[in-house]
Structure formats: structure tokens, C-alpha cells
Design a protein around this motif. Structure first.
Motif, PDB file in Angstrom:
ATOM      1  N   MET A   1       0.860  -1.182   0.000  1.00 46.33           N
ATOM      2  CA  MET A   1       0.000   0.000   0.000  1.00 46.33           C
ATOM      3  C   MET A   1       0.893   1.228   0.000  1.00 46.33           C
ATOM      4  N   SER A   2       0.969   1.933  -1.125  1.00 44.50           N
ATOM      5  CA  SER A   2       1.911   3.027  -1.236  1.00 44.50           C
ATOM      6  C   SER A   2       1.287   4.390  -0.940  1.00 44.50           C
ATOM      7  N   GLU A   3       0.079   4.616  -1.354  1.00 42.32           N
ATOM      8  CA  GLU A   3      -0.493   5.957  -1.248  1.00 42.32           C
ATOM      9  C   GLU A   3      -1.441   6.121  -0.080  1.00 42.32           C
ATOM     10  N   GLY A   4      -1.712   5.088   0.660  1.00 43.75           N
ATOM     11  CA  GLY A   4      -2.614   5.196   1.787  1.00 43.75           C
ATOM     12  C   GLY A   4      -4.054   4.914   1.397  1.00 43.75           C
ATOM     13  N   TYR A   5      -4.895   4.847   2.406  1.00 39.41           N
ATOM     14  CA  TYR A   5      -6.301   4.488   2.200  1.00 39.41           C
ATOM     15  C   TYR A   5      -7.135   5.237   3.225  1.00 39.41           C
ATOM     16  N   GLY A  25      -8.750   0.000  12.823  1.00 37.56           N
ATOM     17  CA  GLY A  25      -7.510   0.664  13.217  1.00 37.56           C
ATOM     18  C   GLY A  25      -6.511  -0.288  13.852  1.00 37.56           C
ATOM     19  N   GLU A  26      -6.996  -1.148  14.736  1.00 41.65           N
ATOM     20  CA  GLU A  26      -6.103  -2.115  15.385  1.00 41.65           C
ATOM     21  C   GLU A  26      -5.560  -3.111  14.358  1.00 41.65           C
ATOM     22  N   ALA A  27      -6.409  -3.528  13.418  1.00 43.49           N
ATOM     23  CA  ALA A  27      -5.957  -4.459  12.373  1.00 43.49           C
ATOM     24  C   ALA A  27      -4.839  -3.821  11.543  1.00 43.49           C
ATOM     25  N   ALA A  28      -4.980  -2.528  11.245  1.00 41.60           N
ATOM     26  CA  ALA A  28      -3.944  -1.821  10.482  1.00 41.60           C
ATOM     27  C   ALA A  28      -2.624  -1.815  11.253  1.00 41.60           C
ATOM     28  N   LEU A  33       1.033  -0.998   9.792  1.00 39.40           N
ATOM     29  CA  LEU A  33       0.713   0.224   9.065  1.00 39.40           C
ATOM     30  C   LEU A  33       0.403   1.366  10.027  1.00 39.40           C
ATOM     31  N   ASP A  34       0.723   2.570   9.608  1.00 40.44           N
ATOM     32  CA  ASP A  34       0.338   3.749  10.382  1.00 40.44           C
ATOM     33  C   ASP A  34      -1.159   3.981  10.215  1.00 40.44           C
TER      34      ASP A  34
END
Length: 197
Positions: A1-5, A25-28, A33-34
Motif C-alpha cells: 500500500m503506497s499511497e494510503g487508504y 484501526g487495530e488491524a492496520a 501500518l500507520d
């Protein structure tokens, strides 16, 4: 994932919107991932509007700019319209078609718009609109209160969603009572299949 989501999640108080956002959020974070999140609470006791903005990636602000959401996940049809300024024509719009009539409409001469009209309106301007009856699928899973897990499963089915279904399920198990895990797993699967099919 380069550009974010960017995910904009909205609905009314009591539908489990904040908990759904926490699970994502916790899964990220579990995938390294930030993630940043902001939330707006309406008057939950009166079924007021509630929304969260989740940004997965290297973002400085937790607020999703206008027209910048990759996904709009809505728990209620009118709230979908309220959040539409976050969307662009390629935003994945997944929303629950079951209406919750606010007291402001019930106590006035205003009419709640027909859900079919809302769907037609959205499909005119947006390329990816996925209306699902989340309440019906939650009941099928075993409990109406699992509607948020139905909708969580539905957004995971987005082919650009940056997290695996397995990580989402693990996060769900970390955040919800174990005695409801089987029910919530069913709900996630029903939502996932409703969009994936």
C-alpha cells in the motif's frame, strides 16, 4: 500500500460505528501500518449522527479532505448522503439500506426519502455503489446487533481494502466478547459475500 487508504464511516448513535473503526484501526497496526482516526459523536441517545475518519498510511492529519475517501461505509441511508462530500466518483460506497427515522422527521411534516431514490441518486454520480440490507443479514447471522460486523465484512470485500480479512477477524476477536465470536464471524462473512457476489 503506497499511497494510503481513507475510510469515512458514518451512521447514527448505537450502531457500533466507533467499535468498527477501532477494529479496523487495530488491524492496520497489527499489519505494521500507520493509522490515524478522528471521531464525531452526535447525540447518541437521540440517534444523532456519528462519524469516524480512518486514514491508513503516512498521513499528517486525521481529517479526510473533501472528495478524498477511498471508501465510504455508512450504517444508514440518510447518513450516506450526509457524508457524500468526502467521496469522489471512484469511492467505494457501501451502505446499509435499512432506514432509521430521526425524531426530527417523525415530529414534523417531513418525509423520509425512499431508499430506492437514494440508491438511484448515488448511482447517477458514483461508479461503485453497494447497497446492502445489513439488518436483514445481521438477523440471518443470529442477532440484529451484529449489523456493524456485516458492514465491516462488506467493506473488507473492496479489492483495494488494504487489510486482509484474517487480520480484521483477529482484531474483531481481540475487541469483542468471545461468546459472540461465532455470531460475528457469520456476520462478517454475510457482509463480505453480499458485496463480493
Amino acid at each position: 500500500m503506497s499511497e494510503g487508504y481513507n475510510i469515512y464511516i458514518c451512521g447514527v448513535g448505537g450502531q457500533g460505528i466507533i467499535k468498527t473503526s477501532v477494529i479496523i484501526g487495530e488491524a492496520a497496526m497489527n499489519e505494521g501500518l500507520d493509522v490515524t482516526m478522528s471521531e464525531i459523536h452526535g447525540m447518541s441517545q437521540r440517534e444523532g449522527s456519528v462519524s469516524t475518519e480512518l486514514r491508513i498510511g503516512d498521513f499528517k492529519s486525521s481529517i479526510i479532505p473533501r472528495n478524498a475517501a477511498d471508501a465510504l461505509l455508512s450504517f444508514e441511508p440518510i447518513e450516506t448522503i450526509r457524508g457524500i462530500d468526502k467521496a469522489n466518483k471512484n469511492t467505494k460506497i457501501v451502505f446499509n439500506t435499512f432506514p432509521i427515522h430521526p425524531s426530527s422527521i417523525n415530529s414534523s411534516n417531513m418525509n423520509y426519502p425512499e431508499v430506492d431514490e437514494i440508491i438511484s441518486y448515488l448511482k447517477e454520480d458514483f461508479n461503485y455503489v453497494f447497497p446492502i440490507d445489513g439488518n436483514e443479514l445481521a438477523i440471518k447471522a443470529g442477532n440484529i446487533l451484529s449489523v456493524n460486523m456485516v458492514l465491516l465484512g462488506a467493506i473488507v470485500a473492496d479489492d483495494k481494502f488494504p487489510l486482509s480479512k484474517e487480520t480484521i477477524i483477529e482484531s474483531m476477536k481481540n475487541n469483542l466478547n468471545p461468546k459472540f465470536h461465532e455470531l460475528n464471524l457469520k456476520a462478517i462473512e454475510y457482509g463480505f459475500n453480499a458485496v463480493n457476489d
